[in-house]
Structure formats: C-alpha cells, structure tokens
Design a protein around this motif. Structure first.
Motif: not given
Length: 216
Positions: A27-48, A60-61
């Motif tokens: 599912v990783d023909w193309l991969t999009v990783t968004s900048p970190e926002v509020l300690n959250t990172v979203i990576t989107v995978y595009y497959g066929l 964090p503690n």
C-alpha cells in the motif's frame, strides 16, 4: 539455448514476478507524511488497491522525555467513487489509477505463464531450441505492462492529480515495480540475443551440440 541459460532465466523471471506481486499488493506506492501538529503525525499510504492512514500521537510526560504513544492504522479501498470524487472532476485520476492496477495484475499473469513456459520448454532438446521465442514474447509483455503501470502512477504523482501528491514521496512498492521492469527489459533482450545466437550455432549459446540446419 543451453539448459543453464533457461535455469538462470527461470530464477530471474521468478525475481521480477516476485517484485511485481510485491508492488501490486503493498500500500505504499506513494507516501505522504504531514508535519507534526499537537504531537500528532499522520502518514498516508497510497497503494493500487487501498489507502491507509497511520496516525501517531505522542504524549510526553512532565519532564518532556518519554511518555505515551498512541497509534491508529486504518485502511479503505482506493479510489472510491464517493470519497475520491470519481464521478466528478476527479474521474480521470480514478480511471488512471484503476488502469494501473489492472495492467499490474495482467503483468503478473504474463510473468507466471513465462515460468511455466520455461519449465515446459526444458523438457526436451527440440523444445529448448524453439521455446525461447515464446519466453521472450511473454517477458516483453510482462515488462511492458509494468512500465505502463509505472508510467500511469508517475504521471499522477508528477502532475499532483491528488491534492496531497505535491508532498508525496515514492514508497517501497514504487521502487519494487521499477526494479522489476528494469530487470525484465534487460532479461528480454538477453533471451532474444542468446536465442538468436543459439539458432546460428554459436556454442556459447547452444552448448556443445549446436543446432544444425536441416538440408533439403
């Protein structure tokens, strides 16, 4: 052609077919990783077949080190008529992406048939003499269809047909497809050159018993 040449061809075809299957299923023909926002990172995978979202949230503690990490991984079919607006202005994108999937599947079929053709062809000397032409044709279509899938996805990536594609990067599936068709093209020409040399009686291609023309 020598039996050893067919054996080497068989394992090389198996390699290209394996990479073809890998690229088709991942599912990783193309991969999009968004900048970190509020300690959250979203990576989107595009497959066929699917697109998957991998969300990682780090809490964090008090000292600012370590802490908890929450992950969420969800997938859905891609592209979908409603979610991806395939019935609207995004129709061309969906058609190209789906076509890439189909030609990748068809390429796997030609690769599998090429393996069976080699196994069948090495059973007798007369078949070894003729089967290389069939193998070369099958390998040609196996590589060409993968190039077609590569071209379609690359075009969509280059032109950023999907809004997030301007931030996308090629993934493992994209690389596996590229390696597969590059090796496939080289192998096709190798089989053709070796087969022609064997037909012309060159011992390096035909073995110690080169083919002799039948005089009439």
């Amino acid at each position: 052609m020598r039996t050893s040449s067919y054996v080497l061809t068989f394992f090389t075809v198996a390699l290209t077919l394996g990479l073809n299957i890998l690229s088709n299923r991942r599912v990783d023909w193309l991969t999009v990783t968004s900048p970190e926002v509020l300690n959250t990172v979203i990576t989107v995978y595009y497959g066929l077949y699917q697109t998957c979202d991998w969300t990682v949230t780090r809490i964090p503690n008090r000292s600012g080190h370590g802490g908890l990490e929450y992950t969420d991984y969800t997938c859905r079919s891609f592209p979908q008529p409603e979610s991806d607006r395939c019935d609207d202005k995004n129709r061309t994108f969906c058609a190209e992406w789906t076509t890439a999937r189909y030609v990748s599947e068809l390429a796997m079929g030609f690769g599998a048939v090429a393996l069976f053709a080699i196994l069948f062809g090495v059973t007798t000397r007369s078949r070894r003499r003729r089967i290389w032409k069939t193998v070369a044709v099958l390998l040609f279509f196996h590589a060409t269809l993968q190039i077609a899938a590569f071209g379609l996805i690359t075009d969509l990536y280059r032109t950023s047909r999907q809004p997030s594609f301007d931030q996308a990067r090629p993934g493992i599936a994209y690389v596996a497809n590229t390696v597969s068709w590059v090796v496939g093209v080289f192998l096709t020409f190798t089989v053709i050159i070796t087969g022609i040399a064997a037909d012309n009686g060159h011992s390096w291609a035909a073995g110690h018993r080169p083919y002799q023309p039948i005089l009439g």
